[in-house]
Design an enzyme around this catalytic site. Structure first.
Site, short mmCIF file in Angstrom:
data_model
loop_
_atom_site.label_atom_id
_atom_site.label_comp_id
_atom_site.label_asym_id
_atom_site.label_seq_id
_atom_site.Cartn_x
_atom_site.Cartn_y
_atom_site.Cartn_z
N ARG A 1 5.59 -15.42 58.99
CA ARG A 1 6.89 -15.85 59.53
C ARG A 1 7.81 -14.65 59.76
NH1 ARG A 1 8.33 -19.90 54.97
NH2 ARG A 1 10.41 -19.91 55.89
N ARG B 1 12.16 -20.40 46.44
CA ARG B 1 13.02 -21.51 46.90
C ARG B 1 12.49 -22.87 46.44
NH1 ARG B 1 14.40 -21.98 53.11
NH2 ARG B 1 12.17 -21.62 53.27
P1 AP5 Z 1 17.78 -20.64 52.80
O1 AP5 Z 1 19.25 -20.87 52.98
O2 AP5 Z 1 16.92 -21.83 52.56
O3 AP5 Z 1 17.21 -19.69 53.97
P2 AP5 Z 1 16.99 -19.94 55.51
O4 AP5 Z 1 17.53 -18.76 56.24
O5 AP5 Z 1 17.49 -21.30 55.92
O6 AP5 Z 1 15.40 -19.86 55.54
P3 AP5 Z 1 14.28 -20.83 56.16
O7 AP5 Z 1 12.98 -20.47 55.50
O8 AP5 Z 1 14.67 -22.26 56.10
O9 AP5 Z 1 14.25 -20.32 57.60
P4 AP5 Z 1 13.08 -20.37 58.54
O10 AP5 Z 1 13.80 -19.91 59.73
O11 AP5 Z 1 11.86 -19.65 58.23
O12 AP5 Z 1 12.56 -21.89 58.42
P5 AP5 Z 1 12.74 -23.13 59.36
O13 AP5 Z 1 12.81 -24.32 58.50
O14 AP5 Z 1 13.78 -22.92 60.39
O15 AP5 Z 1 17.62 -19.62 51.56
C1 AP5 Z 1 16.35 -19.18 51.16
C2 AP5 Z 1 16.35 -19.00 49.62
O16 AP5 Z 1 17.25 -17.95 49.28
C3 AP5 Z 1 16.83 -20.26 48.85
O17 AP5 Z 1 16.09 -20.38 47.65
C4 AP5 Z 1 18.30 -19.94 48.52
O18 AP5 Z 1 18.73 -20.56 47.33
C5 AP5 Z 1 18.25 -18.42 48.38
N1 AP5 Z 1 19.51 -17.77 48.74
C6 AP5 Z 1 20.31 -18.07 49.81
N2 AP5 Z 1 21.39 -17.27 49.82
C7 AP5 Z 1 21.25 -16.43 48.75
C8 AP5 Z 1 22.03 -15.37 48.21
N3 AP5 Z 1 23.19 -14.99 48.80
N4 AP5 Z 1 21.58 -14.73 47.09
C9 AP5 Z 1 20.40 -15.09 46.50
N5 AP5 Z 1 19.63 -16.10 46.95
C10 AP5 Z 1 20.05 -16.74 48.06
O19 AP5 Z 1 11.33 -23.10 60.16
C11 AP5 Z 1 10.11 -23.43 59.54
C12 AP5 Z 1 9.02 -23.47 60.60
O20 AP5 Z 1 9.32 -24.51 61.58
C13 AP5 Z 1 8.85 -22.19 61.44
O21 AP5 Z 1 8.01 -21.26 60.81
C14 AP5 Z 1 8.25 -22.76 62.75
O22 AP5 Z 1 6.87 -23.02 62.60
C15 AP5 Z 1 8.98 -24.09 62.91
N6 AP5 Z 1 10.22 -23.98 63.69
C16 AP5 Z 1 11.49 -24.22 63.27
N7 AP5 Z 1 12.37 -24.03 64.25
C17 AP5 Z 1 11.65 -23.69 65.35
C18 AP5 Z 1 12.01 -23.34 66.69
N8 AP5 Z 1 13.29 -23.32 67.11
N9 AP5 Z 1 11.00 -23.02 67.55
C19 AP5 Z 1 9.71 -23.04 67.17
N10 AP5 Z 1 9.31 -23.34 65.90
C20 AP5 Z 1 10.28 -23.66 65.00
#
Ligand code: AP5
Length: 226
Positions: A171, A127
């Site tokens: 994660r 990504r």
């Molecule tokens: P993308 O759309 O970016 O995926 P995503 O599901 O949004 O993944 P994230 O990594 O952002 O989710 P996450 O839940 O781990 O992270 P977050 O920021 O919430 O797609 C991923 C990749 O795949 C991209 O390159 C895209 O181009 C590709 N792609 C998409 N669709 C595709 C397809 N159909 N085919 C091929 N490729 C495709 O959290 C980060 C950290 O923040 C956590 O670890 C935690 O420490 C903290 N945090 C966040 N929210 C909370 C909460 N509510 N409580 C506690 N801690 C939290």
């Protein structure tokens, strides 16, 4: 429309949320994005959250709930929202239900983006995200036309520090332990729908919007006739 997007890290929640924002003109509320903004700004909250984020653990509920409560109180949340990455465990889901009950705006749909685990590592390590407009790319599946430059705004692309193999592994484990049980939580409320998150982004989006409109529009139609 009041929607929660559920799904493992890398399942495509952020990618689909951005398309839903364009179509339905309601804001995306990503706790990950909100936390990364706090870390980048060097705030006290960001300093507290950083260690957990770097190690792939969840940030504490009190931090995340405070942030979401403040975000839901902003005027643009009145017409609905797409929650992306929140809730992440049962206590957060219960707190969200309580917040929305106080606002008189219960959640309508929890849409689970379902992707097999073996695909997620490649999606996440590949990504790249635009630092200016937030557009999401992937060096394996949807590379920008010019290396490290955003096709949409020309901004520089960045690689998230938690998108390395070791942290992604953590994660994914945290997701299985703490977040996956939310599917049953919302199933028991009759609000869970699942969209397969494999295939082209546009095909997944079409399926997602079909589900959203079959689940939410009829309710809106009934309400408007009362
Ligand atoms: P993308 O759309 O970016 O995926 P995503 O599901 O949004 O993944 P994230 O990594 O952002 O989710 P996450 O839940 O781990 O992270 P977050 O920021 O919430 O797609 C991923 C990749 O795949 C991209 O390159 C895209 O181009 C590709 N792609 C998409 N669709 C595709 C397809 N159909 N085919 C091929 N490729 C495709 O959290 C980060 C950290 O923040 C956590 O670890 C935690 O420490 C903290 N945090 C966040 N929210 C909370 C909460 N509510 N409580 C506690 N801690 C939290």
């Amino acid at each position: 429309m009041r929607i929660v997007l559920l799904g493992a890290p890398g399942s495509g929640k952020g990618t689909q949320a951005k398309l839903l924002v364009e179509k339905y003109k309601i804001p995306q509320m990503s706790t990950g994005d909100l936390l990364r903004a706090e870390v980048a700004a060097g705030t006290d909250l960001g300093k507290k959250a950083k260690a957990a984020m770097d190690s792939g653990q969840l940030v504490t509920d009190d931090i995340v709930l405070g942030m979401i409560q403040a975000r839901l109180a902003k005027p643009d949340a009145k017409n609905g929202f797409i929650l992306d990455g929140f809730p992440r465990n049962i206590p957060q889901a219960q707190a969200l239900d309580a917040m929305l009950a106080r606002l008189g705006q219960p959640l309508q749909l929890a849409l689970l983006v379902d992707v097999d685990t073996d695909v997620l590592m490649k999606r996440l390590t590949g990504r790249r995200t635009c630092g200016s407009c937030g557009a999401i790319y992937n060096i394996h599946f949807s590379a920008p036309k010019t290396s490290n430059k955003c096709d949409k705004c020309g901004g520089s692309l960045t690689h998230r520090s938690d998108d390395n193999e070791q942290t992604v592994g953590k994660r994914l484990a945290v997701y299985q332990q703490q977040t996956a049980p939310l599917a049953n939580y919302y199933k028991a409320q009759g609000k869970l729908r699942t969209v397969r998150g494999v295939g082209t982004v546009s095909a997944i989006f079409k399926n997602a919007t079909d589900i959203i409109e079959s689940q939410i529009r009829p309710l809106a139609d009934v309400m408007s006739k009362i």
